[in-house]
Motif scaffolding. Structure first.
Motif, PDB file in Angstrom:
ATOM      1  N   GLN A   1      -5.218  10.732  -2.247  1.00  0.00           N
ATOM      2  CA  GLN A   1      -3.814  11.130  -2.312  1.00  0.00           C
ATOM      3  C   GLN A   1      -2.943   9.966  -2.777  1.00  0.00           C
ATOM      4  O   GLN A   1      -2.007  10.145  -3.562  1.00  0.00           O
ATOM      5  CB  GLN A   1      -3.321  11.635  -0.947  1.00  0.00           C
ATOM      6  CG  GLN A   1      -1.885  12.183  -1.022  1.00  0.00           C
ATOM      7  CD  GLN A   1      -1.361  12.664   0.319  1.00  0.00           C
ATOM      8  OE1 GLN A   1      -2.022  12.514   1.344  1.00  0.00           O
ATOM      9  NE2 GLN A   1      -0.165  13.224   0.331  1.00  0.00           N
ATOM     10  N   ARG A   2      -3.264   8.762  -2.306  1.00  0.00           N
ATOM     11  CA  ARG A   2      -2.500   7.594  -2.766  1.00  0.00           C
ATOM     12  C   ARG A   2      -2.670   7.405  -4.271  1.00  0.00           C
ATOM     13  O   ARG A   2      -1.711   7.112  -4.991  1.00  0.00           O
ATOM     14  CB  ARG A   2      -2.936   6.327  -2.021  1.00  0.00           C
ATOM     15  CG  ARG A   2      -2.649   6.355  -0.532  1.00  0.00           C
ATOM     16  CD  ARG A   2      -2.616   4.945   0.058  1.00  0.00           C
ATOM     17  NE  ARG A   2      -3.844   4.196  -0.194  1.00  0.00           N
ATOM     18  CZ  ARG A   2      -4.933   4.240   0.566  1.00  0.00           C
ATOM     19  NH1 ARG A   2      -4.953   5.035   1.634  1.00  0.00           N
ATOM     20  NH2 ARG A   2      -5.998   3.512   0.284  1.00  0.00           N
TER      21      ARG A   2
ATOM     22  N   LEU B   1      -1.453   9.235   4.492  1.00  0.00           N
ATOM     23  CA  LEU B   1      -1.620   8.480   3.256  1.00  0.00           C
ATOM     24  C   LEU B   1      -2.611   7.332   3.419  1.00  0.00           C
ATOM     25  O   LEU B   1      -3.460   7.098   2.562  1.00  0.00           O
ATOM     26  CB  LEU B   1      -0.274   7.924   2.795  1.00  0.00           C
ATOM     27  CG  LEU B   1       0.604   8.839   1.950  1.00  0.00           C
ATOM     28  CD1 LEU B   1       1.886   8.118   1.553  1.00  0.00           C
ATOM     29  CD2 LEU B   1      -0.138   9.302   0.708  1.00  0.00           C
ATOM     30  N   LEU B   2      -2.511   6.613   4.521  1.00  0.00           N
ATOM     31  CA  LEU B   2      -3.401   5.481   4.724  1.00  0.00           C
ATOM     32  C   LEU B   2      -4.854   5.925   4.860  1.00  0.00           C
ATOM     33  O   LEU B   2      -5.777   5.185   4.516  1.00  0.00           O
ATOM     34  CB  LEU B   2      -2.979   4.690   5.965  1.00  0.00           C
ATOM     35  CG  LEU B   2      -1.637   3.952   5.866  1.00  0.00           C
ATOM     36  CD1 LEU B   2      -1.347   3.201   7.158  1.00  0.00           C
ATOM     37  CD2 LEU B   2      -1.620   2.990   4.680  1.00  0.00           C
TER      38      LEU B   2
ATOM     39  N   THR C   1       0.226   7.523  -7.143  1.00  0.00           N
ATOM     40  CA  THR C   1       0.402   6.409  -8.088  1.00  0.00           C
ATOM     41  C   THR C   1       0.606   6.939  -9.500  1.00  0.00           C
ATOM     42  O   THR C   1       1.532   6.535 -10.214  1.00  0.00           O
ATOM     43  CB  THR C   1      -0.811   5.472  -8.037  1.00  0.00           C
ATOM     44  OG1 THR C   1      -0.831   4.793  -6.780  1.00  0.00           O
ATOM     45  CG2 THR C   1      -0.747   4.443  -9.158  1.00  0.00           C
TER      46      THR C   1
ATOM     47  N   ASP D   1       0.825  -1.211   0.000  1.00  0.00           N
ATOM     48  CA  ASP D   1       0.000   0.000   0.000  1.00  0.00           C
ATOM     49  C   ASP D   1       0.858   1.260   0.000  1.00  0.00           C
ATOM     50  O   ASP D   1       0.511   2.253  -0.641  1.00  0.00           O
ATOM     51  CB  ASP D   1      -0.917  -0.003   1.228  1.00  0.00           C
ATOM     52  CG  ASP D   1      -1.918  -1.143   1.184  1.00  0.00           C
ATOM     53  OD1 ASP D   1      -2.862  -1.067   0.376  1.00  0.00           O
ATOM     54  OD2 ASP D   1      -1.744  -2.120   1.948  1.00  0.00           O
ATOM     55  N   VAL D   2       1.976   1.216   0.722  1.00  0.00           N
ATOM     56  CA  VAL D   2       2.889   2.360   0.798  1.00  0.00           C
ATOM     57  C   VAL D   2       4.311   1.817   0.901  1.00  0.00           C
ATOM     58  O   VAL D   2       4.557   0.828   1.598  1.00  0.00           O
ATOM     59  CB  VAL D   2       2.578   3.255   2.019  1.00  0.00           C
ATOM     60  CG1 VAL D   2       3.604   4.397   2.117  1.00  0.00           C
ATOM     61  CG2 VAL D   2       1.167   3.829   1.933  1.00  0.00           C
TER      62      VAL D   2
ATOM     63  N   PRO E   1       2.615   4.375  -3.728  1.00  0.00           N
ATOM     64  CA  PRO E   1       2.867   5.632  -3.025  1.00  0.00           C
ATOM     65  C   PRO E   1       4.118   5.532  -2.159  1.00  0.00           C
ATOM     66  O   PRO E   1       4.330   4.529  -1.460  1.00  0.00           O
ATOM     67  CB  PRO E   1       1.608   5.825  -2.174  1.00  0.00           C
ATOM     68  CG  PRO E   1       0.551   5.065  -2.910  1.00  0.00           C
ATOM     69  CD  PRO E   1       1.244   3.877  -3.503  1.00  0.00           C
TER      70      PRO E   1
ATOM     71  N   PRO F   1      -7.268   7.776   0.366  1.00  0.00           N
ATOM     72  CA  PRO F   1      -7.094   7.015  -0.878  1.00  0.00           C
ATOM     73  C   PRO F   1      -6.917   7.902  -2.097  1.00  0.00           C
ATOM     74  O   PRO F   1      -6.256   7.498  -3.060  1.00  0.00           O
ATOM     75  CB  PRO F   1      -8.376   6.179  -0.969  1.00  0.00           C
ATOM     76  CG  PRO F   1      -9.358   6.851  -0.065  1.00  0.00           C
ATOM     77  CD  PRO F   1      -8.556   7.485   1.018  1.00  0.00           C
TER      78      PRO F   1
END
Length: 365
Positions: free
Chosen positions: A329-330, A323-324, A334, A264-265, A288, A327
């Motif tokens: 911003q993620r 970030l988590l 990307t 995820d990051v 990300p 979504p």
């Protein structure tokens, strides 16, 4: 890497010696990439490195001639290289140790010397002073110093380099394992992160472990997976168990990078690095990225990652939390990451840039 036909009109054949005196995995991969690209363009290449490096990178498999170089006895390495360079048109050394060996071997010879500076040392005290003297010697002995980052170019100029140029190092893109491409849910299930975020990291363990304390209370709680190779592993593992940190150590950095397609990051928290491999693979894969703003990292990622100061644990903790929880911003990172990766020099353009330096120097002999 695409194969480019030999350039017409280059006669007689240029003979270049590539010298690797150690260095990081990225340096070895770069030398292999250069050897393959130069051979494809009709250059005769000899690679001098340790037997360990040859086993790992298979320089001989690129079409280059491989000659083992002593890694511990500097005098033996100098004598070996001096003999190899009898018919060389140019020597390209990678790293400071290789640059010193080459400078000593080529004393009172007219063979041009190119030295690529890949990293900045972290030495202190007496070792720092010795390193500074070595840098000055190598910088002044080199016909051209190529710096992987702008600050390395500036450092070479301060040490007296007559010609120092920026030459970013392009590394081969890593292909994800088939199981991760086709069965990402299975991979995440094996890690126990079906319903929780997966964070992957490679460097900056102390900072990452300190930040992980702030992620324990998140719901769902993220799992941080990072490389655990080296003598510090027992220390890190005891800290993880003592503090109840949501962290898992893997044996090798390569194992961590293979998890990027399902992460995820990604986190890159080095004290200094030219072009972190994890950061490159993260942006290429659209993962990300949160990274420390050190060395060549800002030049590498631009606005396509969240940058934080090195050592600022609170900033790292907050960046991951944000970030988590966001979504959108993620998703934006990307897209930005993939676009940024497309702007980087390719292996072909890297080889072409280096070859232009070789042609310039060999033409002045």
């Amino acid at each position: 890497m695409s194969v480019v036909p030999p350039v017409a009109g280059r006669a007689p054949q240029l003979h270049v010696v590539q010298l690797l005196g150690g260095g990081s995995a990225g340096t070895g991969a770069h030398v292999r990439s250069l050897a393959a690209g130069l051979d494809a363009r009709g250059v005769r290449v000899t690679v001098c490195a340790s037997q360990y490096a040859e086993r790992r990178y298979d320089f001989g498999g690129t079409g280059a001639r491989f000659i083992p170089l002593p890694v511990r006895a500097q005098a033996d390495a100098v004598r070996t290289l001096r003999a190899i360079c009898c018919d060389a048109d140019l020597v390209h050394a990678h790293g400071m140790r290789a640059g010193l060996v080459a400078a000593l071997a080529l004393r009172r010879r007219s063979v041009p010397l190119v030295v690529t500076w890949h990293a900045r040392p972290a030495d202190r005290g007496v070792r720092e002073r010795l390193r500074r003297l070595t840098e000055r010697w190598v910088a002044r002995a080199a016909s051209v110093v190529l710096g992987a980052t702008s600050d390395l170019v500036a450092r070479a100029r301060r040490r007296g380099a007559r010609d120092a140029r920026l030459a970013p190092v392009a590394l081969p893109a890593q292909r994800a394992a088939r199981s991760q491409e086709n069965e990402p849910h299975k991979v995440r299930a094996e890690l126990g992160v079906v319903d929780r975020p997966l964070l992957v990291a490679e460097q900056g363990h102390d900072m990452l472990l300190a930040a992980a304390r702030g992620w324990r209370w998140l719901d769902p709680q993220p799992l941080l997976v990072m490389a655990g190779e080296g003598p510090q592993r027992p220390v890190w593992q005891r800290r993880i168990e003592r503090e109840g940190l949501p962290v898992r150590l893997l044996d090798r950095a390569q194992d961590v990078r293979r998890l990027l397609p399902v992460a995820d990051v990604a986190l890159a928290a080095p004290r200094w690095e030219a072009r972190p491999e994890l950061a490159q693979e993260a942006l290429r894969g659209g993962v990300p990225l949160v990274a420390t703003a050190v060395g060549g990292v800002p030049e590498l990622v631009g606005d396509a990652a969240v940058l934080i100061p090195y050592g600022e644990v609170a900033a790292l903790t907050a960046a991951v939390r944000t970030l988590l929880a966001d979504p959108d911003q993620r998703a934006a990172l990307t897209l930005a990451g993939r676009a940024r990766a497309r702007s980087w020099p390719t292996e072909d353009t890297t080889v072409a840039q280096v070859l232009s330096v070789y042609d310039e120097l060999s033409g002045t002999r």
